[in-house]
Design a protein around this motif. Structure first.
Motif, short mmCIF file in Angstrom:
data_model
loop_
_atom_site.label_atom_id
_atom_site.label_comp_id
_atom_site.label_asym_id
_atom_site.label_seq_id
_atom_site.Cartn_x
_atom_site.Cartn_y
_atom_site.Cartn_z
N THR A 144 101.17 33.38 11.78
CA THR A 144 102.57 32.94 11.79
C THR A 144 102.91 32.35 13.16
OG1 THR A 144 103.25 34.64 10.20
CG2 THR A 144 104.97 33.74 11.61
N LEU A 145 103.70 31.29 13.15
CA LEU A 145 104.22 30.69 14.37
C LEU A 145 105.73 30.89 14.39
CD1 LEU A 145 103.59 29.06 16.94
CD2 LEU A 145 104.02 26.97 15.60
N PHE A 146 106.24 31.46 15.50
CA PHE A 146 107.66 31.82 15.64
C PHE A 146 108.23 31.12 16.86
CE2 PHE A 146 110.87 34.41 17.71
CZ PHE A 146 111.70 34.85 16.70
N GLY A 147 109.36 30.43 16.69
CA GLY A 147 109.99 29.76 17.82
C GLY A 147 111.50 29.66 17.66
N ASP A 162 101.06 19.36 10.72
CA ASP A 162 99.79 20.10 10.77
C ASP A 162 99.94 21.39 9.96
OD1 ASP A 162 98.12 18.64 13.09
OD2 ASP A 162 100.22 18.71 13.66
N PRO A 163 100.23 21.28 8.67
CA PRO A 163 100.57 22.48 7.90
C PRO A 163 99.44 23.49 7.79
CG PRO A 163 100.24 20.60 6.45
CD PRO A 163 100.25 20.07 7.85
N GLY A 164 98.20 23.08 8.05
CA GLY A 164 97.10 24.02 7.98
C GLY A 164 96.91 24.86 9.21
N SER A 165 97.68 24.60 10.27
CA SER A 165 97.48 25.36 11.51
C SER A 165 97.98 26.79 11.40
CB SER A 165 98.16 24.64 12.68
OG SER A 165 99.54 24.45 12.42
N PHE A 166 99.05 27.01 10.63
CA PHE A 166 99.59 28.35 10.41
C PHE A 166 99.99 28.47 8.94
CE2 PHE A 166 100.12 27.75 14.92
CZ PHE A 166 99.88 29.01 15.46
N ARG A 167 99.86 29.69 8.42
CA ARG A 167 100.30 29.93 7.04
C ARG A 167 101.82 30.03 6.95
NH1 ARG A 167 100.76 35.36 4.27
NH2 ARG A 167 100.89 34.94 2.03
N THR A 168 102.42 30.68 7.95
CA THR A 168 103.86 30.95 7.93
C THR A 168 104.50 30.37 9.18
OG1 THR A 168 103.48 32.99 6.70
CG2 THR A 168 105.61 32.76 7.81
N HIS A 169 105.68 29.78 9.01
CA HIS A 169 106.42 29.21 10.13
C HIS A 169 107.83 29.79 10.11
CE1 HIS A 169 103.18 26.34 9.39
NE2 HIS A 169 103.32 25.95 10.65
N VAL A 170 108.29 30.29 11.25
CA VAL A 170 109.63 30.84 11.38
C VAL A 170 110.34 30.11 12.50
CG1 VAL A 170 111.03 32.88 11.78
CG2 VAL A 170 108.86 33.10 10.55
#
Length: 278
Positions: A144-147, A162-170
């Motif tokens: 997950t990437l959180f920002g 780059d949707p394959g870099s992380f499964r979940t984005h917050v």
């Protein structure tokens, strides 16, 4: 006085080997290891941007929730924070790292450089992730990437392009106004099947809160907030993702009583639950 320490946590500075003496390296990396044995596939990983400002709080929220995951929906995870060494201009570096170019309100705000987005994401993918995988057993497929704020814009841009870099984005209070056109264009180029996105924004990010209405700078604040339209843009972008990526899971939430600054700690438990519940 004895300093308070965060158990099972450390920090180190890290830069890509090919960056050499580049002034935009290194980054300060914060790492918190979960307690107990890892699951068969490794621990999930949550990577937090702007870690100088909230890493300890984020870790404590995760650890408190992980005591009773059946009740909280928060499972033990590796928390990785990306920040900057002490003594550096953090505002200048984050403006460079999180952007692909100048924003809608001018070239870099206060003449701060922009355009480091690609190099920063490459650092995460090719230098940081392999280093963390050597330190602790991780689930490479559950990251997950959180920002928050401008870092939230980076989260959305990384998801779109780059949707394959992380499964979940917050993305918490994402500065979509910085370059909304680029975010929208990115959605049209990628397949979002299986992606997961949560966007949270505070109730008082587009209009003045009652405690701000009497401030001398209230008129200027109101004009800026109306121009940036944080709530409307966040809701609109969430809808765009649902339309462009019907196979993605999208959560949007307006958090009552919160503004751009106060929302960050309030959003942490929600973010972790979204990222780790399943």
């Amino acid at each position: 006085m004895n300093p308070v320490t965060l158990p099972d946590a450390e920090w180190f500075d890290l830069a890509p080997e090919d960056r050499g003496a580049d002034p935009h390296a290194p980054w300060r990396i914060f790492l918190a290891r979960p307690q107990g044995e890892p699951p068969p596939g490794g621990f999930p990983v949550v990577t937090m941007l702007d870690a100088n400002a909230g890493f300890s709080t984020f870790v404590e929220v995760m650890r408190r929730g992980a005591v009773r995951p059946q009740a909280t929906g928060i499972a033990p995870s590796v928390i990785v924070g990306i920040g900057y060494p002490e003594g550096e201009d953090h505002r200048a570096r984050r403006t460079f790292d999180y952007t692909a170019g100048p924003g809608a309100e001018g070239a870099g705000r206060d003449e701060r450089a922009t355009g480091g987005r690609d190099a920063f994401l490459a650092f995460i993918e090719h230098t940081l992730k392999p280093r963390i995988a050597r330190e602790v057993p991780v689930d490479a497929a559950n990251q997950t990437l959180f920002g928050h704020s401008l870092a939230g814009w980076f989260v959305l841009d990384a998801m779109a392009r780059d949707p394959g870099s992380f499964r979940t984005h917050v993305a918490v209070s994402p500065s979509i106004w910085w370059d909304e056109a680029r975010l929208v264009e990115g959605l049209e180029r990628a397949d979002g099947a299986g992606r997961r996105l949560a966007i949270m924004v505070g109730e008082w990010e587009q209009a003045l809160s009652p405690w701000q209405a009497a401030r001398p700078e209230a008129a200027e604040m109101a004009a800026r907030r109306a121009r940036r339209a944080m709530v409307d843009r966040a809701r609109g972008f969430s809808d765009r993702v649902r339309t462009a990526w019907p196979g993605a899971r999208v959560h949007f939430e307006v958090m009552p009583g919160e503004d751009h600054a106060s929302i960050l700690p309030a959003a942490m438990a929600r973010a972790l639950r979204f990222a780790l519940a399943d």
